[in-house]
Design an enzyme around this catalytic site. Structure first.
Site, PDB file in Angstrom:
ATOM      1  N   ARG A 157     -80.898  27.083  14.240  1.00 26.91           N
ATOM      2  CA  ARG A 157     -81.406  26.875  14.936  1.00 26.91           C
ATOM      3  C   ARG A 157     -80.742  28.312  16.240  1.00 26.91           C
ATOM      4  NH1 ARG A 157     -84.468  22.989  13.660  1.00 26.91           N
ATOM      5  NH2 ARG A 157     -83.353  20.939  13.423  1.00 26.91           N
ATOM      6  N   GLU A 217     -76.092  13.170  10.057  1.00 22.47           N
ATOM      7  CA  GLU A 217     -76.932  14.121   9.629  1.00 22.47           C
ATOM      8  C   GLU A 217     -76.266  13.724   8.202  1.00 22.47           C
ATOM      9  OE1 GLU A 217     -79.260  16.087  13.323  1.00 22.47           O
ATOM     10  OE2 GLU A 217     -77.485  16.767  12.152  1.00 22.47           O
ATOM     11  N   ARG A 272     -80.323   4.085  18.697  1.00 22.45           N
ATOM     12  CA  ARG A 272     -80.096   5.499  18.081  1.00 22.45           C
ATOM     13  C   ARG A 272     -79.190   6.152  19.250  1.00 22.45           C
ATOM     14  NH1 ARG A 272     -82.312  11.625  15.883  1.00 22.45           N
ATOM     15  NH2 ARG A 272     -80.646  12.181  17.141  1.00 22.45           N
ATOM     16  N   LYS A 292     -72.403  15.027  22.853  1.00 18.61           N
ATOM     17  CA  LYS A 292     -73.355  15.869  23.879  1.00 18.61           C
ATOM     18  C   LYS A 292     -73.645  16.083  25.052  1.00 18.61           C
ATOM     19  CE  LYS A 292     -75.512  17.040  19.626  1.00 18.61           C
ATOM     20  NZ  LYS A 292     -77.175  17.633  18.788  1.00 18.61           N
ATOM     21  N   ASP A 349     -80.453  14.421  21.405  1.00 23.29           N
ATOM     22  CA  ASP A 349     -80.239  15.507  20.977  1.00 23.29           C
ATOM     23  C   ASP A 349     -80.770  16.687  21.712  1.00 23.29           C
ATOM     24  OD1 ASP A 349     -79.574  17.452  19.086  1.00 23.29           O
ATOM     25  OD2 ASP A 349     -80.872  17.043  17.614  1.00 23.29           O
ATOM     26  N   GLU A 404     -70.501  19.455  24.878  1.00 24.00           N
ATOM     27  CA  GLU A 404     -70.913  20.222  24.087  1.00 24.00           C
ATOM     28  C   GLU A 404     -71.937  20.404  25.050  1.00 24.00           C
ATOM     29  OE1 GLU A 404     -72.427  21.133  19.683  1.00 24.00           O
ATOM     30  OE2 GLU A 404     -71.245  19.127  19.878  1.00 24.00           O
ATOM     31  N   GLU A 457     -83.650  25.076  21.125  1.00 22.85           N
ATOM     32  CA  GLU A 457     -83.368  24.421  20.085  1.00 22.85           C
ATOM     33  C   GLU A 457     -84.493  24.011  20.405  1.00 22.85           C
ATOM     34  OE1 GLU A 457     -82.610  20.790  17.220  1.00 22.85           O
ATOM     35  OE2 GLU A 457     -81.213  22.198  17.256  1.00 22.85           O
ATOM     36  N   TRP A 509     -85.980   9.760  13.369  1.00 23.93           N
ATOM     37  CA  TRP A 509     -86.163  10.937  13.593  1.00 23.93           C
ATOM     38  C   TRP A 509     -87.532  11.331  13.647  1.00 23.93           C
ATOM     39  CZ3 TRP A 509     -84.527  12.964   7.303  1.00 23.93           C
ATOM     40  CH2 TRP A 509     -83.326  13.261   7.841  1.00 23.93           C
TER      41      TRP A 509
END
Length: 615
Positions: free
Chosen positions: A86, A209, A254, A278, A283, A305, A311, A461
């Site tokens: 990234r 992941e 998720r 995060k 994400d 974070e 990204e 995903w």
């Protein structure tokens, strides 16, 4: 003049806080910068330089400043082959092959830049770590970097691969309760501290992941974190354990998994463990609600974070100043101890008293001459440092300081440039993910729109998992009638999130004809928001063009070219998204809004296998 020492310093200023005072010495005017340590005085010196650079008064000073957060680190997602996951600013700054024998002079520049912001730590390697980073040759390379950074108050940390005992330790297991595994990590920590006496500790991504972790052995995150904490604790080190976890085996939404896994572990982590969370539960999307973990673990310290590298916000070419994004999440009220229990106060350890506090930023730094891939992306590095020092700082004030130091102090430049920055992130939200839509990017590289992607190995995903567009409407129902992800928040916070139209489709699945606050139908509002984002980029282009007299031609031309790219890609995002969602809405576009110029098949056929930033 500079003076270090504790005399005359205000109470509670700590080892990194400083004062700047105008006074007289031997009958002459003087400015004193004082702190308990050399590092504190260095921070104070940079503060004074900022006042000079931004043409603020430097007489009559009586300033006291101390960081509200203890651990303020950059996370480099840098690999040993110098590829940056990234990364959109060239290769990794760390030339591992030439280290430790050759130290690039830019390492000093990097350290100085971070010190000017109050950043006091850097994680050198990717969270998707290689065990090689913990071998003797690479420890020596990290030690060379630590030697360079040390005069600037920066400690180095390493991402630790959980399966290192197997991969480099000749063991058959990495079970954190196995005595041989614990002995491996203790010996490894001792080895690192012999080379780097002020080593900060480990950052760990585990059971996420596909990364190995304690759950591979039926153990908990606390079991894994505490094992590493036991190894670094005698040396004063810490463990930053990431809460970014999700797995295909979890049948639930998720975005619920992190809270589901970590809240029951509250109070079981060692004192030198901090859980790294995060800003949002998915994400690093252009907009997410704040993460429900904040304030939900009164006995476990949490560090925020954020992602400096864009990204999901257009890489290096799209102008997106992220200060407003981070201010938005820091100001969000968790309501965990009544009104005012903001994320900022949680991070500062004030909602529930915590001795260990932290904030991490996924770095956007590389070998590009301008460090970050574009001149304006430097502002995100700068804003992170300022907000990590003071999570209550205001994004606009930070942007103004950055503009003045980077380009010009002329008010005719500062006001429009800051205005452009402050609206830039909202523009990206509008042309990518309006009204709470999320994760609509193309597969793998996350470059460009891909709301139609539905054929990946894991459902979570795929964009279709998140937008759930169908004939009956669009959006993910996270209320009690759906996944009840909203139930992971305090009731008052949940009520506020459900009432916030910016998160409308994050929490609700609504009919296409649902009326929003503007009075328009949901379908019409989506089209209007997409077009608004495109027009906002056009306005940024016009603003930047008008500022040419205040900027050197080279930098002005480059940013103008990047804005032209952003304008073209914003239109692509708009056209592709409208063409796709219209197949479900089956309604005309609102009056005055143009049809996409190409067919949906055209947009779906576009492929970019060599886009930067692949994982």
């Amino acid at each position: 003049m500079l003076r270090a020492g504790g005399a005359g310093l205000p109470g509670g200023i700590g080892p990194e806080g400083y004062v700047i005072r105008s006074t007289t010495v031997d009958g002459r005017p003087a400015t004193v910068i004082a702190g308990q340590t050399d590092r504190a005085v260095l921070y104070g010196a940079f503060h004074l330089l900022r006042l000079v650079q931004t043409r603020q008064p430097v007489t009559g000073l009586d300033i006291a400043s101390a960081p509200k957060v203890k651990v303020r680190v950059l996370n480099h997602w840098d690999n040993l082959d110098r590829n940056v996951e990234r990364g959109y600013a060239g290769d990794s700054l760390w030339d591992w092959h030439k280290l430790p024998g050759w130290q690039d002079p830019r390492y000093v520049d990097y350290a100085r830049a971070n010190a000017s912001l109050g950043v006091n730590g850097t994680v050198l390697n990717n969270v998707n770590a290689k065990a090689d980073s913990l071998t003797a040759p690479y420890i020596a390379k990290a030690a060379a970097l630590a030697d360079t950074f040390r005069p600037y108050g920066i400690r180095v940390y390493l991402s630790a691969r959980f399966s290192a005992p197997i991969e480099i330790g000749a063991l058959k297991t990495s079970d954190p309760l196995d005595p041989a595994v614990r002995a491996f990590w203790k010996a490894k920590a001792d080895e690192i501290y012999r080379a780097i006496p002020d080593f900060g500790g480990f950052l760990v991504k585990a059971n996420s992941e596909g990364q190995p972790g304690p759950q591979d052995y039926g153990r908990t995150h606390a079991d894994g974190a505490n094992m590493l904490a036991e190894a670094v604790g005698p040396h004063g080190g810490i463990v930053m354990w990431r809460a970014f976890v999700y797995s295909a085996e979890q049948p639930e939404d998720r975005v619920k998994q992190a809270a589901n896994e970590f809240v029951p572990l509250d109070g079981t982590f060692a004192p030198n463990v901090i859980v790294q969370v995060k800003n949002g539960p998915l994400d690093f999307q252009p907009r997410e609600p704040f993460h429900p973990l904040f304030g939900a673990t009164p006995k476990t310290p949490l560090m925020l974070e954020v992602q400096l590298t864009k990204e999901y916000l257009g890489f290096a070419t799209h102008l997106a100043y992220l200060g407003p994004m981070w201010e938005e999440v820091l100001a969000a009220d968790t309501w965990r101890r009544g009104r005012g229990s903001t994320v900022a106060r949680v991070v500062e350890g004030r909602v529930f008293p915590q001795a260990l506090t932290g904030m991490a930023g996924v770095a956007n730094i590389g070998t590009d001459r301008n460090w970050s891939g574009s001149h304006f992306d430097q502002a995100n590095w700068y804003a992170f440092g300022r907000m990590a020092w003071d999570p209550d700082a205001r994004a606009r004030d930070i942007a103004e300081d950055w503009v003045r130091m980077t380009f010009s102090n002329d008010p005719a430049f500062v006001a429009p440039a800051v205005g452009m920055m402050m609206g830039s992130r909202e523009a990206v939200v509008n042309y990518m993910t309006p009204l709470g839509l999320t994760h609509l990017m193309a597969t793998g590289h996350h470059y460009g729109p891909g709301p139609w992607v539905d054929n990946l190995e894991r459902a979570d995903w795929t964009p279709v998992y998140y937008h759930r567009a169908a004939a009956d409407g669009i959006g993910f129902d996270r209320t009690k009638t759906g996944s009840d992800a909203v139930g992971q928040y305090a009731p008052e916070a949940a009520k506020a999130l459900l009432a916030d139209e910016r998160h409308l489709l994050w929490f609700r699945h609504l009919p296409w004809d649902h009326r929003v606050r503007s009075g328009r139908t949901l379908w019409d509002e989506l089209v209007v928001r997409y077009d608004l984002g495109v027009s906002q980029v056009g306005e940024m282009q016009r603003t930047w063009a008008s500022l040419a007299p205040y900027v050197d031609p080279e930098r002005h031309a480059e940013q103008a070219a990047f804005l032209a790219i952003q304008r073209q890609e914003a239109q692509w995002w708009r056209d592709a998204s409208v063409a796709y969602f219209r197949t479900f809405a089956r309604r005309p576009l609102p009056a005055g809004h143009a049809e996409p110029p190409e067919s949906l098949e055209h947009y779906r056929s576009l492929s970019f296998p060599y886009a930067p930033g692949h994982d």
